[in-house]
Write a protein that holds these residues in place. Sequence first.
Motif, PDB file in Angstrom:
ATOM      1  N   ALA A  35      40.460  30.309 -51.777  1.00  0.00           N
ATOM      2  CA  ALA A  35      41.513  31.325 -51.853  1.00  0.00           C
ATOM      3  C   ALA A  35      40.969  32.699 -51.476  1.00  0.00           C
ATOM      4  O   ALA A  35      41.653  33.489 -50.811  1.00  0.00           O
ATOM      5  CB  ALA A  35      42.111  31.353 -53.255  1.00  0.00           C
ATOM      6  N   ILE A  36      39.747  32.999 -51.885  1.00  0.00           N
ATOM      7  CA  ILE A  36      39.133  34.280 -51.517  1.00  0.00           C
ATOM      8  C   ILE A  36      38.938  34.357 -50.005  1.00  0.00           C
ATOM      9  O   ILE A  36      39.153  35.404 -49.381  1.00  0.00           O
ATOM     10  CB  ILE A  36      37.786  34.453 -52.253  1.00  0.00           C
ATOM     11  N   MET A  37      38.564  33.241 -49.405  1.00  0.00           N
ATOM     12  CA  MET A  37      38.341  33.205 -47.959  1.00  0.00           C
ATOM     13  C   MET A  37      39.632  33.419 -47.171  1.00  0.00           C
ATOM     14  O   MET A  37      39.619  34.038 -46.103  1.00  0.00           O
ATOM     15  CB  MET A  37      37.734  31.852 -47.559  1.00  0.00           C
ATOM     16  N   LYS A  38      40.749  32.927 -47.710  1.00  0.00           N
ATOM     17  CA  LYS A  38      41.970  32.839 -46.917  1.00  0.00           C
ATOM     18  C   LYS A  38      43.065  33.838 -47.297  1.00  0.00           C
ATOM     19  O   LYS A  38      44.137  33.817 -46.688  1.00  0.00           O
ATOM     20  CB  LYS A  38      42.540  31.415 -47.024  1.00  0.00           C
ATOM     21  N   THR A  39      42.823  34.680 -48.278  1.00  0.00           N
ATOM     22  CA  THR A  39      43.846  35.644 -48.684  1.00  0.00           C
ATOM     23  C   THR A  39      43.330  37.063 -48.501  1.00  0.00           C
ATOM     24  O   THR A  39      42.113  37.288 -48.459  1.00  0.00           O
ATOM     25  CB  THR A  39      44.254  35.429 -50.151  1.00  0.00           C
ATOM     26  N   PRO A  88      42.123  40.915 -49.151  1.00  0.00           N
ATOM     27  CA  PRO A  88      41.330  41.490 -50.241  1.00  0.00           C
ATOM     28  C   PRO A  88      42.230  42.009 -51.361  1.00  0.00           C
ATOM     29  O   PRO A  88      43.268  42.613 -51.107  1.00  0.00           O
ATOM     30  CB  PRO A  88      40.572  42.639 -49.562  1.00  0.00           C
ATOM     31  N   GLU A  89      41.826  41.741 -52.591  1.00  0.00           N
ATOM     32  CA  GLU A  89      42.517  42.178 -53.803  1.00  0.00           C
ATOM     33  C   GLU A  89      43.823  41.423 -54.058  1.00  0.00           C
ATOM     34  O   GLU A  89      44.532  41.720 -55.022  1.00  0.00           O
ATOM     35  CB  GLU A  89      42.779  43.686 -53.787  1.00  0.00           C
ATOM     36  N   ALA A  90      44.164  40.449 -53.225  1.00  0.00           N
ATOM     37  CA  ALA A  90      45.353  39.634 -53.505  1.00  0.00           C
ATOM     38  C   ALA A  90      45.068  38.741 -54.711  1.00  0.00           C
ATOM     39  O   ALA A  90      43.958  38.220 -54.854  1.00  0.00           O
ATOM     40  CB  ALA A  90      45.705  38.774 -52.296  1.00  0.00           C
ATOM     41  N   LYS A 149      37.091  42.177 -57.659  1.00  0.00           N
ATOM     42  CA  LYS A 149      38.182  43.051 -58.113  1.00  0.00           C
ATOM     43  C   LYS A 149      39.546  42.404 -57.870  1.00  0.00           C
ATOM     44  O   LYS A 149      40.498  43.045 -57.433  1.00  0.00           O
ATOM     45  CB  LYS A 149      38.101  44.418 -57.420  1.00  0.00           C
ATOM     46  N   ARG A 150      39.598  41.116 -58.161  1.00  0.00           N
ATOM     47  CA  ARG A 150      40.847  40.374 -58.001  1.00  0.00           C
ATOM     48  C   ARG A 150      41.310  39.813 -59.338  1.00  0.00           C
ATOM     49  O   ARG A 150      40.498  39.502 -60.215  1.00  0.00           O
ATOM     50  CB  ARG A 150      40.660  39.203 -57.041  1.00  0.00           C
ATOM     51  N   ILE A 151      42.615  39.664 -59.449  1.00  0.00           N
ATOM     52  CA  ILE A 151      43.185  38.937 -60.578  1.00  0.00           C
ATOM     53  C   ILE A 151      43.119  37.449 -60.243  1.00  0.00           C
ATOM     54  O   ILE A 151      43.564  37.022 -59.176  1.00  0.00           O
ATOM     55  CB  ILE A 151      44.643  39.354 -60.834  1.00  0.00           C
ATOM     56  N   ILE A 152      42.540  36.675 -61.144  1.00  0.00           N
ATOM     57  CA  ILE A 152      42.466  35.223 -60.966  1.00  0.00           C
ATOM     58  C   ILE A 152      43.208  34.571 -62.122  1.00  0.00           C
ATOM     59  O   ILE A 152      42.946  34.875 -63.290  1.00  0.00           O
ATOM     60  CB  ILE A 152      41.008  34.731 -60.930  1.00  0.00           C
ATOM     61  N   VAL A 153      44.143  33.702 -61.805  1.00  0.00           N
ATOM     62  CA  VAL A 153      44.912  32.983 -62.819  1.00  0.00           C
ATOM     63  C   VAL A 153      44.684  31.491 -62.614  1.00  0.00           C
ATOM     64  O   VAL A 153      44.955  30.962 -61.535  1.00  0.00           O
ATOM     65  CB  VAL A 153      46.419  33.299 -62.730  1.00  0.00           C
TER      66      VAL A 153
END
Length: 403
Positions: free
Chosen positions: A285-289, A291-293, A319-323
């Motif tokens: 998800a970090i690779m494909k979204t 920044p900061e999404a 610095k991302r919200i992870i759920v």
Amino acid sequence: MGMKDHTVVGNALIHMTTRCGLIDDANTVFRNMLHPDVISWNLMITGYSYHGLGEKALDVFQQMLIAKDRPSYVTFVGVLSACGFLGRVDEGFYYLNHMMRDFDIEPGLEHYTCIVGLLARAGRLDEAENFMRSIPIKWDIVAWRTLLNACHVHQNYGLGKTVADTVLHMDPTDVGTCILMSNMHAKAKRWDKVVAVRKLMREKNIKKEPGLSWTEIRNNTHIFVSDDTKHVESVQIREKVKKLLAEIKPLGYVPDIVSELHDVEEEQKEDHLSYHSEKLAIAYAIMKTPPEAPIHVIKNLRICDDCHSAAKFISKLTKRIIVVRDVNRFHHFRDVAASSSSPKQHSAPKLFDTGKKDAVGYGVRQSEWQRKRRLMLSWRKNYSVHTSAWKYHEDTPELLVEA
């Protein structure tokens, strides 16, 4: 929203957004409702509890009381769950009595199961077991497994074996109990016991469900398993995981090799931990979204302790919200703070001027010291938790004693 006066529609929106992991959006809908009913309050209280945000759940409950809306059976399930996540044993018992004494609501299995979880999460396992054996109610497997899971967390293997026997007597093919017992033996390095449990599972044809994690990227769902090599970008994903783990170690991340329950060398354990399905999904998800999404991941089993820790530090790093939604509930990671972190002391909340809305609802939020004062006044009365089984001790209200 355009439908502020349509309570039923608002309730449906709150329910939908809560179940999708968008608790902030649910709160926005709630704050804009002109006429919230008891269902609206319950959805927010149970929603915050389901997301592990116990403090906010209790804040909404206080707003409900200030608004003079009468709590229901479901309300107190959410309230007691919130107390469990916050580790507030005494407050949980206060609310259990509050619902009986002030609202004439007879506690049910759901409330008592919350109390078991409350005691178990606090490490008071013997009290939790005594509570279960003293309350005249037919307990289900969920309640017993709640206690068993706490035995696993707190490494109380003696009680764990007793509870596991109780569960397996109720359902001899309960796969969750077999896995927990196997994991408990593995943590204690009792590999012969692990082999015995696995042999029993094979004999009874009990199969463990494989752990899966998935995330949605541009309307496409990407599913991962541990040590996944079948994804078309598996090489890049594994490199990203390796890079992330290397970068969060200076921030304080330490691989929890105790979570890796295989009889192998420590280096192999750490390597296997690195590629759990949750980490692969987060890395992808970090690779494909952008920044900061925000990142949303769903897992079909319970998130392991190491992945929980890693997610907290990855949130801080990126610095991302992870759920992460696992089989039990949602876990929110914002910087280093997580909704499922260990219970800690909370400072008194800021007071608001009369008539000013706060972040969770309507009116003035009641201050923490007022709530604690009510608790202390109630404790002095030496009230009964259950007329035939339990009461608070007058001099030491934090302890339960048999009546």
